[in-house]
Design a protein around this motif. Structure first.
Motif, PDB file in Angstrom:
ATOM      1  N   HIS A  14       0.830  -1.207   0.000  1.00 20.05           N
ATOM      2  CA  HIS A  14       0.000   0.000   0.000  1.00 20.05           C
ATOM      3  C   HIS A  14       0.867   1.261   0.000  1.00 20.05           C
ATOM      4  CE1 HIS A  14      -3.801   2.086   0.351  1.00 20.05           C
ATOM      5  NE2 HIS A  14      -3.216   2.905   1.219  1.00 20.05           N
ATOM      6  N   LEU A  15       1.929   1.262   0.796  1.00 25.37           N
ATOM      7  CA  LEU A  15       2.831   2.416   0.822  1.00 25.37           C
ATOM      8  C   LEU A  15       3.565   2.580  -0.512  1.00 25.37           C
ATOM      9  CD1 LEU A  15       4.300   2.241   4.427  1.00 25.37           C
ATOM     10  CD2 LEU A  15       2.783   4.019   3.486  1.00 25.37           C
ATOM     11  N   ALA A  16       3.855   1.470  -1.184  1.00 26.67           N
ATOM     12  CA  ALA A  16       4.498   1.563  -2.503  1.00 26.67           C
ATOM     13  C   ALA A  16       3.557   2.207  -3.514  1.00 26.67           C
ATOM     14  CB  ALA A  16       4.926   0.175  -2.984  1.00 26.67           C
ATOM     15  N   PHE A  17       2.271   1.973  -3.351  1.00 26.24           N
ATOM     16  CA  PHE A  17       1.275   2.577  -4.240  1.00 26.24           C
ATOM     17  C   PHE A  17       1.003   4.021  -3.845  1.00 26.24           C
ATOM     18  CE2 PHE A  17      -3.175   3.512  -5.325  1.00 26.24           C
ATOM     19  CZ  PHE A  17      -3.095   3.373  -6.706  1.00 26.24           C
ATOM     20  N   ASP A  18       0.926   4.296  -2.531  1.00 25.11           N
ATOM     21  CA  ASP A  18       0.641   5.637  -2.033  1.00 25.11           C
ATOM     22  C   ASP A  18       1.474   5.891  -0.782  1.00 25.11           C
ATOM     23  OD1 ASP A  18      -0.330   8.069  -1.169  1.00 25.11           O
ATOM     24  OD2 ASP A  18      -2.382   7.391  -0.856  1.00 25.11           O
ATOM     25  N   GLN A  24      -3.631   6.036  10.003  1.00 25.68           N
ATOM     26  CA  GLN A  24      -5.047   5.685  10.096  1.00 25.68           C
ATOM     27  C   GLN A  24      -5.484   4.910   8.849  1.00 25.68           C
ATOM     28  OE1 GLN A  24      -7.199   6.162  12.833  1.00 25.68           O
ATOM     29  NE2 GLN A  24      -8.280   4.637  11.623  1.00 25.68           N
ATOM     30  N   ASP A  25      -5.017   5.353   7.657  1.00 29.12           N
ATOM     31  CA  ASP A  25      -5.333   4.625   6.423  1.00 29.12           C
ATOM     32  C   ASP A  25      -4.844   3.182   6.513  1.00 29.12           C
ATOM     33  OD1 ASP A  25      -6.360   6.964   5.275  1.00 29.12           O
ATOM     34  OD2 ASP A  25      -4.467   7.433   4.232  1.00 29.12           O
ATOM     35  N   LEU A  26      -3.617   3.020   6.981  1.00 30.67           N
ATOM     36  CA  LEU A  26      -3.031   1.680   7.085  1.00 30.67           C
ATOM     37  C   LEU A  26      -3.713   0.867   8.177  1.00 30.67           C
ATOM     38  CD1 LEU A  26       0.711   2.668   6.653  1.00 30.67           C
ATOM     39  CD2 LEU A  26      -0.780   1.600   4.950  1.00 30.67           C
ATOM     40  N   VAL A  55       8.722  10.976  -4.502  1.00 30.99           N
ATOM     41  CA  VAL A  55       7.666  11.775  -5.104  1.00 30.99           C
ATOM     42  C   VAL A  55       7.632  11.440  -6.585  1.00 30.99           C
ATOM     43  CG1 VAL A  55       6.938  14.124  -5.646  1.00 30.99           C
ATOM     44  CG2 VAL A  55       8.005  13.630  -3.446  1.00 30.99           C
ATOM     45  N   LYS A  56       6.474  11.168  -7.125  1.00 24.76           N
ATOM     46  CA  LYS A  56       6.327  10.917  -8.551  1.00 24.76           C
ATOM     47  C   LYS A  56       6.047  12.255  -9.229  1.00 24.76           C
ATOM     48  CE  LYS A  56       3.918   8.147 -11.949  1.00 24.76           C
ATOM     49  NZ  LYS A  56       2.925   7.116 -12.202  1.00 24.76           N
TER      50      LYS A  56
END
Length: 146
Positions: A14-18, A24-26, A55-56
């Protein structure tokens, strides 16, 4: 380093995606408390599973119209020559990624530059100026799909 479990993998993926996900999200994603998620993230960072956050960027909005992949072959392949190439290539701002390969090329570089003139200067004044370069083949990205 400990092996990661299914919850760690969920957090990392999930962290790799965002990378801006909150604790809280996690927590909502895993069913763990925020403090448990925080402890896992810190452990994953200290174990080196999570090596950093990036940052992308939109390269075109950054003025980097050209994205090229350069297949590079070296003249010499002993350890010192490979280490020297890898150290030197890391100093070029145009190079966004470098991969050591098997197959017909020794390395593949991802290069971002504003235009073809800058690409030509990068190739002739930087890359081809390195002593151990035998051959460079370039491919240019027409469109980023993913």
């Amino acid at each position: 380093m400990n092996l990661i479990d299914a919850l760690d993998r969920t957090i990392v993926e999930h962290l790799a995606f965002d990378g801006r996900s909150s604790m809280q999200d996690l927590s909502d994603l895993t069913g763990l408390s925020r403090s448990a998620v925080f402890a896992r993230v810190k452990r994953l960072e200290s174990d080196g599973v999570i090596q950093g956050y990036t940052v992308k960027l939109d390269r075109k909005k950054m003025g980097l119209e050209i994205k090229a992949f350069c297949n590079v072959n070296l003249k010499l392949h002993e350890r010192a020559a490979l280490e020297e190439f890898e150290q030197d290539i890391g100093g070029f701002r145009e190079v966004k990624a470098c991969y050591h390969l098997t197959g017909s090329s020794d390395y593949m570089l991802e290069v971002h530059v504003p235009d073809m003139d800058h690409y030509h200067k990068f190739i002739t004044r930087k890359l081809a100026a390195m002593d151990n370069i035998a051959q460079v083949k370039s491919m240019f990205v027409m469109n980023d799909i993913i």
